[in-house]
Design a protein around this motif. Structure first.
Motif, PDB file in Angstrom:
ATOM      1  N   UNK A  38       0.855  -1.188   0.000  1.00 62.80           N
ATOM      2  CA  UNK A  38       0.000   0.000   0.000  1.00 62.80           C
ATOM      3  C   UNK A  38       0.890   1.237   0.000  1.00 62.80           C
ATOM      4  N   UNK A  39       0.886   1.955  -1.134  1.00 66.52           N
ATOM      5  CA  UNK A  39       1.732   3.138  -1.255  1.00 66.52           C
ATOM      6  C   UNK A  39       0.987   4.419  -0.925  1.00 66.52           C
ATOM      7  N   UNK A  40      -0.107   4.656  -1.604  1.00 60.82           N
ATOM      8  CA  UNK A  40      -0.879   5.851  -1.319  1.00 60.82           C
ATOM      9  C   UNK A  40      -2.174   5.439  -0.615  1.00 60.82           C
ATOM     10  N   UNK A  41      -3.086   4.916  -1.375  1.00 64.98           N
ATOM     11  CA  UNK A  41      -4.335   4.485  -0.758  1.00 64.98           C
ATOM     12  C   UNK A  41      -4.675   3.030  -1.084  1.00 64.98           C
ATOM     13  N   UNK A  42      -4.668   2.683  -2.374  1.00 67.25           N
ATOM     14  CA  UNK A  42      -5.155   1.357  -2.757  1.00 67.25           C
ATOM     15  C   UNK A  42      -4.086   0.292  -2.558  1.00 67.25           C
ATOM     16  N   UNK A  43      -4.314  -0.704  -1.702  1.00 63.12           N
ATOM     17  CA  UNK A  43      -3.376  -1.823  -1.619  1.00 63.12           C
ATOM     18  C   UNK A  43      -3.320  -2.568  -2.948  1.00 63.12           C
ATOM     19  N   UNK A  44      -2.127  -2.944  -3.351  1.00 64.13           N
ATOM     20  CA  UNK A  44      -1.968  -3.731  -4.570  1.00 64.13           C
ATOM     21  C   UNK A  44      -1.441  -5.111  -4.205  1.00 64.13           C
ATOM     22  N   UNK A  45      -1.955  -6.100  -4.880  1.00 65.13           N
ATOM     23  CA  UNK A  45      -1.678  -7.490  -4.582  1.00 65.13           C
ATOM     24  C   UNK A  45      -0.236  -7.846  -4.917  1.00 65.13           C
ATOM     25  N   UNK A  46       0.412  -8.581  -4.026  1.00 68.46           N
ATOM     26  CA  UNK A  46       1.776  -9.063  -4.276  1.00 68.46           C
ATOM     27  C   UNK A  46       1.787 -10.581  -4.457  1.00 68.46           C
ATOM     28  N   UNK A  47       1.386 -11.292  -3.413  1.00 62.65           N
ATOM     29  CA  UNK A  47       1.467 -12.752  -3.435  1.00 62.65           C
ATOM     30  C   UNK A  47       0.276 -13.383  -2.721  1.00 62.65           C
ATOM     31  N   UNK A  48      -0.065 -14.577  -3.145  1.00 63.19           N
ATOM     32  CA  UNK A  48      -0.965 -15.428  -2.376  1.00 63.19           C
ATOM     33  C   UNK A  48      -0.271 -16.759  -2.161  1.00 63.19           C
ATOM     34  N   UNK A  49      -0.240 -17.197  -0.915  1.00 62.09           N
ATOM     35  CA  UNK A  49       0.467 -18.420  -0.535  1.00 62.09           C
ATOM     36  C   UNK A  49      -0.525 -19.400   0.057  1.00 62.09           C
ATOM     37  N   UNK A  50      -0.482 -20.623  -0.426  1.00 58.83           N
ATOM     38  CA  UNK A  50      -1.379 -21.638   0.109  1.00 58.83           C
ATOM     39  C   UNK A  50      -0.632 -22.859   0.618  1.00 58.83           C
ATOM     40  N   UNK A  51       0.566 -23.087   0.106  1.00 58.61           N
ATOM     41  CA  UNK A  51       1.318 -24.289   0.472  1.00 58.61           C
ATOM     42  C   UNK A  51       2.562 -23.921   1.253  1.00 58.61           C
ATOM     43  N   UNK A  52       2.883 -24.761   2.229  1.00 54.55           N
ATOM     44  CA  UNK A  52       4.069 -24.529   3.057  1.00 54.55           C
ATOM     45  C   UNK A  52       5.335 -24.765   2.260  1.00 54.55           C
ATOM     46  N   UNK A  53       6.337 -23.942   2.521  1.00 62.34           N
ATOM     47  CA  UNK A  53       7.679 -24.210   2.036  1.00 62.34           C
ATOM     48  C   UNK A  53       7.932 -23.887   0.585  1.00 62.34           C
ATOM     49  N   UNK A  54       6.925 -23.429  -0.120  1.00 60.91           N
ATOM     50  CA  UNK A  54       7.130 -23.100  -1.539  1.00 60.91           C
ATOM     51  C   UNK A  54       7.277 -21.603  -1.667  1.00 60.91           C
ATOM     52  N   UNK A  55       8.462 -21.173  -2.096  1.00 64.06           N
ATOM     53  CA  UNK A  55       8.720 -19.745  -2.189  1.00 64.06           C
ATOM     54  C   UNK A  55       8.089 -19.174  -3.453  1.00 64.06           C
ATOM     55  N   UNK A  56       7.444 -18.037  -3.265  1.00 56.66           N
ATOM     56  CA  UNK A  56       6.936 -17.294  -4.424  1.00 56.66           C
ATOM     57  C   UNK A  56       7.849 -16.088  -4.617  1.00 56.66           C
ATOM     58  N   UNK A  57       8.152 -15.813  -5.873  1.00 54.00           N
ATOM     59  CA  UNK A  57       9.145 -14.778  -6.147  1.00 54.00           C
ATOM     60  C   UNK A  57       8.645 -13.876  -7.266  1.00 54.00           C
ATOM     61  N   UNK A  58       8.877 -12.576  -7.085  1.00 55.79           N
ATOM     62  CA  UNK A  58       8.567 -11.618  -8.131  1.00 55.79           C
ATOM     63  C   UNK A  58       9.626 -10.536  -8.084  1.00 55.79           C
ATOM     64  N   UNK A  59      10.573 -10.621  -8.985  1.00 59.57           N
ATOM     65  CA  UNK A  59      11.667  -9.653  -8.984  1.00 59.57           C
ATOM     66  C   UNK A  59      12.475  -9.739  -7.706  1.00 59.57           C
ATOM     67  N   UNK A  60      12.541  -8.615  -7.008  1.00 57.88           N
ATOM     68  CA  UNK A  60      13.326  -8.569  -5.766  1.00 57.88           C
ATOM     69  C   UNK A  60      12.505  -8.980  -4.550  1.00 57.88           C
ATOM     70  N   UNK A  61      11.249  -9.279  -4.754  1.00 55.31           N
ATOM     71  CA  UNK A  61      10.385  -9.674  -3.649  1.00 55.31           C
ATOM     72  C   UNK A  61      10.188 -11.184  -3.660  1.00 55.31           C
ATOM     73  N   UNK A  62      10.160 -11.747  -2.469  1.00 58.38           N
ATOM     74  CA  UNK A  62       9.870 -13.171  -2.347  1.00 58.38           C
ATOM     75  C   UNK A  62       9.140 -13.402  -1.043  1.00 58.38           C
TER      76      UNK A  62
END
Lengths: 110, 114
Positions: A38-62
């Motif tokens: 959330x930068x200004x007002x609207x939160x923007x989606x990054x990740x959804x995690x459902x399973x243990x131990x599985x890393x989700x990665x997007x650029x510099x974010x994980x």
């Protein structure tokens, strides 16, 4: 009552640093955990995690989820000033509602 | 635009007045949520609409709060006899049911009750 706790509440880093944000949850019939930015007002989606131990990665974010210990972490490497924001964690039980944490405010200084 | 829109973006009102906040969800999204975010707090669930089903009003903090969704699209959140503690950012989100659980948020309405 479902509960989501984020830590730290805020942190200040310098460009290039790595940050780790924590989210612990207590949710009946847990289904998934979501991270938003959330930068200004609207939160923007990054990740959804459902399973243990599985890393989700997007650029510099994980992000990764531990369903045994009931927590998730969000990592940001090589931080940039544009990463300054509030990072929100939310957990979903077996209904359609999300329970949000209070957020972690990240400030990245040049 | 293709995203969720909300109006007004800012609203200043006197204590005791009624206010209406509007949300236009993404076209085709059948699920719509209202949240409230007070300063330094996370998002507090208020109400949920899903298609033609009865809304889940379990998060509304008092009977001064109500919401409608007309024609399965636009939603209005009404706060009657506003109090200073109602001051917050009111966020709307919509979701495409049955595909993903991701909620798409609007920019919010910042309500200030003086």
């Amino acid at each position: 009552e479902d509960k989501v706790v984020q830590s730290p509440l805020s942190l200040v880093v310098h460009e290039g640093d790595t940050v780790t944000l924590n989210c612990s949850y207590e949710v009946t019939n847990f289904r998934s955990l979501l991270w938003y930015k959330q930068e200004k007002k609207a939160p923007t989606f990054l990740f959804m995690l459902t399973s243990s131990g599985i890393e989700k990665k997007s650029g510099r974010l994980s992000s990764i989820l531990d369903k045994k210990e009931l927590f998730s972490i969000l990592n940001i490497t090589a931080t940039q000033t544009g990463d300054s924001a509030i990072y929100l964690c939310a957990a979903r039980g077996n209904d359609y509602k999300l329970s949000f944490g209070a957020g972690t405010t990240v400030t990245v200084r040049a | 635009g293709a995203g969720v829109s909300q109006s007004p973006s800012n609203k200043v009102t006197e204590k005791g007045k009624d206010v209406e906040l509007r949300c236009d969800p993404i076209s085709g999204h059948t699920a719509l949520y209202w949240y409230r975010q007070s300063l330094g707090q996370g998002l507090e669930f208020l109400i949920y609409f899903q298609g033609n089903s009865a809304p889940d009003k379990s998060g509304l903090p008092s009977d001064r709060f109500s919401a409608e969704r007309t024609g399965g699209s636009v939603s209005t959140l009404t706060i009657q006899r506003t109090q200073q503690e109602d001051s917050a950012v009111y966020l709307c989100a919509s979701r495409l049911s049955g595909v993903t659980y991701e909620q798409y948020f609007g920019p919010g309405t910042r309500l200030t009750v003086t």
